[in-house]
Design a protein around this motif. Structure first.
Motif, PDB file in Angstrom:
ATOM      1  N   MET A 186      25.474  33.797  36.511  1.00  0.00           N
ATOM      2  CA  MET A 186      26.756  33.393  36.965  1.00  0.00           C
ATOM      3  C   MET A 186      27.717  33.356  36.081  1.00  0.00           C
ATOM      4  O   MET A 186      29.046  33.199  35.930  1.00  0.00           O
ATOM      5  CB  MET A 186      26.703  31.541  37.005  1.00  0.00           C
ATOM      6  N   ASP A 187      27.472  33.636  34.757  1.00  0.00           N
ATOM      7  CA  ASP A 187      28.626  33.909  34.072  1.00  0.00           C
ATOM      8  C   ASP A 187      29.427  34.863  34.147  1.00  0.00           C
ATOM      9  O   ASP A 187      30.679  34.771  33.611  1.00  0.00           O
ATOM     10  CB  ASP A 187      27.771  34.268  32.065  1.00  0.00           C
ATOM     11  N   LEU A 188      28.360  36.355  34.617  1.00  0.00           N
ATOM     12  CA  LEU A 188      29.215  37.358  34.753  1.00  0.00           C
ATOM     13  C   LEU A 188      30.513  36.762  35.977  1.00  0.00           C
ATOM     14  O   LEU A 188      31.396  37.573  36.061  1.00  0.00           O
ATOM     15  CB  LEU A 188      28.517  38.773  35.247  1.00  0.00           C
ATOM     16  N   GLY A 189      30.020  36.443  36.712  1.00  0.00           N
ATOM     17  CA  GLY A 189      30.487  35.484  38.603  1.00  0.00           C
ATOM     18  C   GLY A 189      31.560  34.810  37.626  1.00  0.00           C
ATOM     19  O   GLY A 189      32.737  35.063  38.138  1.00  0.00           O
ATOM     20  N   GLU A 190      31.587  33.919  36.383  1.00  0.00           N
ATOM     21  CA  GLU A 190      33.060  33.766  36.112  1.00  0.00           C
ATOM     22  C   GLU A 190      33.794  34.514  35.431  1.00  0.00           C
ATOM     23  O   GLU A 190      34.921  34.086  35.266  1.00  0.00           O
ATOM     24  CB  GLU A 190      32.679  32.519  34.909  1.00  0.00           C
ATOM     25  N   LYS A 191      33.107  34.978  34.281  1.00  0.00           N
ATOM     26  CA  LYS A 191      34.630  36.111  34.318  1.00  0.00           C
ATOM     27  C   LYS A 191      34.946  37.000  34.835  1.00  0.00           C
ATOM     28  O   LYS A 191      35.945  37.260  34.994  1.00  0.00           O
ATOM     29  CB  LYS A 191      32.919  37.321  32.949  1.00  0.00           C
ATOM     30  N   LEU A 192      34.057  37.348  36.143  1.00  0.00           N
ATOM     31  CA  LEU A 192      34.783  38.517  37.474  1.00  0.00           C
ATOM     32  C   LEU A 192      36.433  37.864  38.066  1.00  0.00           C
ATOM     33  O   LEU A 192      37.224  38.251  38.142  1.00  0.00           O
ATOM     34  CB  LEU A 192      34.037  38.840  37.975  1.00  0.00           C
ATOM     35  N   ILE A 193      35.719  36.378  38.257  1.00  0.00           N
ATOM     36  CA  ILE A 193      36.725  35.314  39.016  1.00  0.00           C
ATOM     37  C   ILE A 193      37.678  35.283  38.097  1.00  0.00           C
ATOM     38  O   ILE A 193      38.971  35.126  38.676  1.00  0.00           O
ATOM     39  CB  ILE A 193      35.806  34.417  39.215  1.00  0.00           C
ATOM     40  N   THR A 194      37.838  35.149  36.215  1.00  0.00           N
ATOM     41  CA  THR A 194      38.632  34.155  35.663  1.00  0.00           C
ATOM     42  C   THR A 194      39.662  35.689  35.682  1.00  0.00           C
ATOM     43  O   THR A 194      40.828  35.845  35.474  1.00  0.00           O
ATOM     44  CB  THR A 194      37.805  34.564  34.103  1.00  0.00           C
ATOM     45  N   GLN A 195      39.018  37.352  35.738  1.00  0.00           N
ATOM     46  CA  GLN A 195      39.719  38.409  35.349  1.00  0.00           C
ATOM     47  C   GLN A 195      40.320  39.070  36.455  1.00  0.00           C
ATOM     48  O   GLN A 195      41.533  39.204  36.111  1.00  0.00           O
ATOM     49  CB  GLN A 195      38.489  39.501  34.783  1.00  0.00           C
ATOM     50  N   LYS A 196      40.049  38.792  37.793  1.00  0.00           N
ATOM     51  CA  LYS A 196      40.573  38.805  38.419  1.00  0.00           C
ATOM     52  C   LYS A 196      42.030  38.425  39.533  1.00  0.00           C
ATOM     53  O   LYS A 196      43.021  39.132  39.100  1.00  0.00           O
ATOM     54  CB  LYS A 196      40.314  38.473  39.827  1.00  0.00           C
ATOM     55  N   ALA A 197      42.076  36.635  38.196  1.00  0.00           N
ATOM     56  CA  ALA A 197      42.899  35.832  38.630  1.00  0.00           C
ATOM     57  C   ALA A 197      44.654  36.570  37.587  1.00  0.00           C
ATOM     58  O   ALA A 197      45.489  36.424  37.511  1.00  0.00           O
ATOM     59  CB  ALA A 197      42.934  34.374  38.557  1.00  0.00           C
ATOM     60  N   ILE A 198      43.759  36.889  36.205  1.00  0.00           N
ATOM     61  CA  ILE A 198      44.877  37.580  35.195  1.00  0.00           C
ATOM     62  C   ILE A 198      45.643  38.597  35.632  1.00  0.00           C
ATOM     63  O   ILE A 198      46.702  38.337  35.211  1.00  0.00           O
ATOM     64  CB  ILE A 198      43.994  37.492  33.884  1.00  0.00           C
ATOM     65  N   ASP A 199      44.501  39.460  35.987  1.00  0.00           N
ATOM     66  CA  ASP A 199      45.505  40.583  36.446  1.00  0.00           C
ATOM     67  C   ASP A 199      46.118  40.115  37.761  1.00  0.00           C
ATOM     68  O   ASP A 199      47.610  40.836  38.010  1.00  0.00           O
ATOM     69  CB  ASP A 199      43.929  41.436  37.271  1.00  0.00           C
ATOM     70  N   THR A 200      45.134  39.434  39.046  1.00  0.00           N
ATOM     71  CA  THR A 200      46.687  39.628  40.176  1.00  0.00           C
ATOM     72  C   THR A 200      47.653  39.027  39.347  1.00  0.00           C
ATOM     73  O   THR A 200      49.279  39.194  39.701  1.00  0.00           O
ATOM     74  CB  THR A 200      46.161  38.163  40.668  1.00  0.00           C
ATOM     75  N   ALA A 201      47.943  37.643  38.025  1.00  0.00           N
ATOM     76  CA  ALA A 201      48.637  36.581  38.071  1.00  0.00           C
ATOM     77  C   ALA A 201      49.819  38.537  36.662  1.00  0.00           C
ATOM     78  O   ALA A 201      51.614  38.296  37.533  1.00  0.00           O
ATOM     79  CB  ALA A 201      48.198  35.995  36.990  1.00  0.00           C
ATOM     80  N   ALA A 202      49.370  38.708  36.621  1.00  0.00           N
ATOM     81  CA  ALA A 202      50.367  40.340  35.842  1.00  0.00           C
ATOM     82  C   ALA A 202      50.363  41.071  36.904  1.00  0.00           C
ATOM     83  O   ALA A 202      51.655  41.962  36.320  1.00  0.00           O
ATOM     84  CB  ALA A 202      49.047  41.083  34.863  1.00  0.00           C
ATOM     85  N   GLN A 203      50.139  41.755  37.632  1.00  0.00           N
ATOM     86  CA  GLN A 203      50.312  42.364  39.028  1.00  0.00           C
ATOM     87  C   GLN A 203      52.194  41.788  39.985  1.00  0.00           C
ATOM     88  O   GLN A 203      52.727  42.536  40.007  1.00  0.00           O
ATOM     89  CB  GLN A 203      50.153  42.879  39.957  1.00  0.00           C
TER      90      GLN A 203
END
Length: 285
Positions: free
Chosen positions: A23-40
């Motif tokens: 679940m911790d990994l899932g949180e990190k993956l989801i968080t990073q996806k949002a950050i990456d998408t916002a940057a794009q």
């Protein structure tokens, strides 16, 4: 069968630890996806400073950035915020485009609890319960990251990434089923063996040997999931610190392998984003 119960308890502890790590990994993956998408999205909007929100909603290239798939059933959507409300502007469900989420404050309070802190542009994430069409309410995790660059008509947008957390805990759930089956099978073997024996010493010896086997099974199964999870945890930390050269050498031929593949795709997407930013900066020189 106290030994069986002890082995079961030991296995449950290992599985619960694995579930928490997943679940911790899932949180990190989801968080990073949002950050990456916002940057794009920020890069694209900067490169197209004359485009309004309406222009972007009709721009197929921006749509590919604003709405992305996440896992099997998750997604990234893009939302407008204005210190008062949160309005969905890009979403995989056409019926939710231009939908104001304010009514969710009463209808889905746990959802609104995650969204409310972001209406002023603050990054935020958290868990919420979501009722599905099948009548089952499931736990999801969402992270919302502001894009930080306004459209030509002054609209502020943010990337919202969300998916079901059970997608990440499937390996530990399957492990628990296998573990329970193995222990029950071993206990049944003990009962069959002891019923045909008269020597208490022989019965005790067989019981001890068999339960040692059960404990070994528990340890092997727990390690089969904990090792790759620990690797992915280290990798996730490196990615969050900007290390894009990290190699993901996790190969398990199960759902953890799928999670590792998600990390690989995330790194590739981030590399593309960085390359686009570098090209843009080079053009502006």
């Amino acid at each position: 069968m106290n030994a069986a119960n002890n082995a079961q308890n030991m296995g449950d502890v290992a599985i619960n630890d694995s579930s928490k790590a997943l679940m911790d990994l899932g949180e990190k993956l989801i968080t990073q996806k949002a950050i990456d998408t916002a940057a794009q999205a920020a890069i694209y909007i900067k490169a197209n400073p004359t485009k309004t929100l309406s222009d972007l909603q009709n721009d197929t290239e921006f749509q590919k950035i604003a709405v992305q798939k996440l896992g099997d059933r998750g997604y990234v959507c893009t939302v407008e915020y204005d210190n008062i409300s949160s309005i969905i502007r890009f979403h995989p469900n056409p019926n939710l485009i231009n939908f104001d989420t304010a009514p969710f404050k009463v209808k889905y309070p746990s959802f609104w609890k995650v969204v409310e802190p972001t209406i002023n542009g603050t990054p935020h994430g958290g868990y919420y319960d979501w009722p599905d069409p099948d009548g089952v309410t499931r736990s999801k995790f969402m992270y919302i990251q502001p894009i930080g660059v306004p459209t030509a008509d002054g609209v502020m947008l943010q990337s919202s990434a969300t998916t079901y957390m059970e997608e990440f805990t499937v390996p530990s759930t399957q492990l628990k089923q296998k573990l329970n089956s193995s222990i029950q099978h071993t206990v049944n073997d003990i009962k069959i063996a002891t019923e045909s024996m008269s020597s208490s010493n022989t019965i005790l010896l067989i019981t001890i040997i068999t339960m040692i086997i059960v404990i070994v099974i528990v340890c092997v199964m727990a390690m089969s999931i904990s090792r790759p999870i620990k690797k992915l945890t280290v990798i996730a930390d490196k990615i969050s610190m900007g290390d894009l050269q990290t190699k993901i050498d996790v190969h398990t031929n199960d759902e953890i392998d799928d999670l590792a593949e998600s990390f690989r795709r995330m790194i590739n997407a981030f590399k593309i984003m960085v390359s686009m930013q570098e090209d843009k900066e080079e053009e502006e020189k």
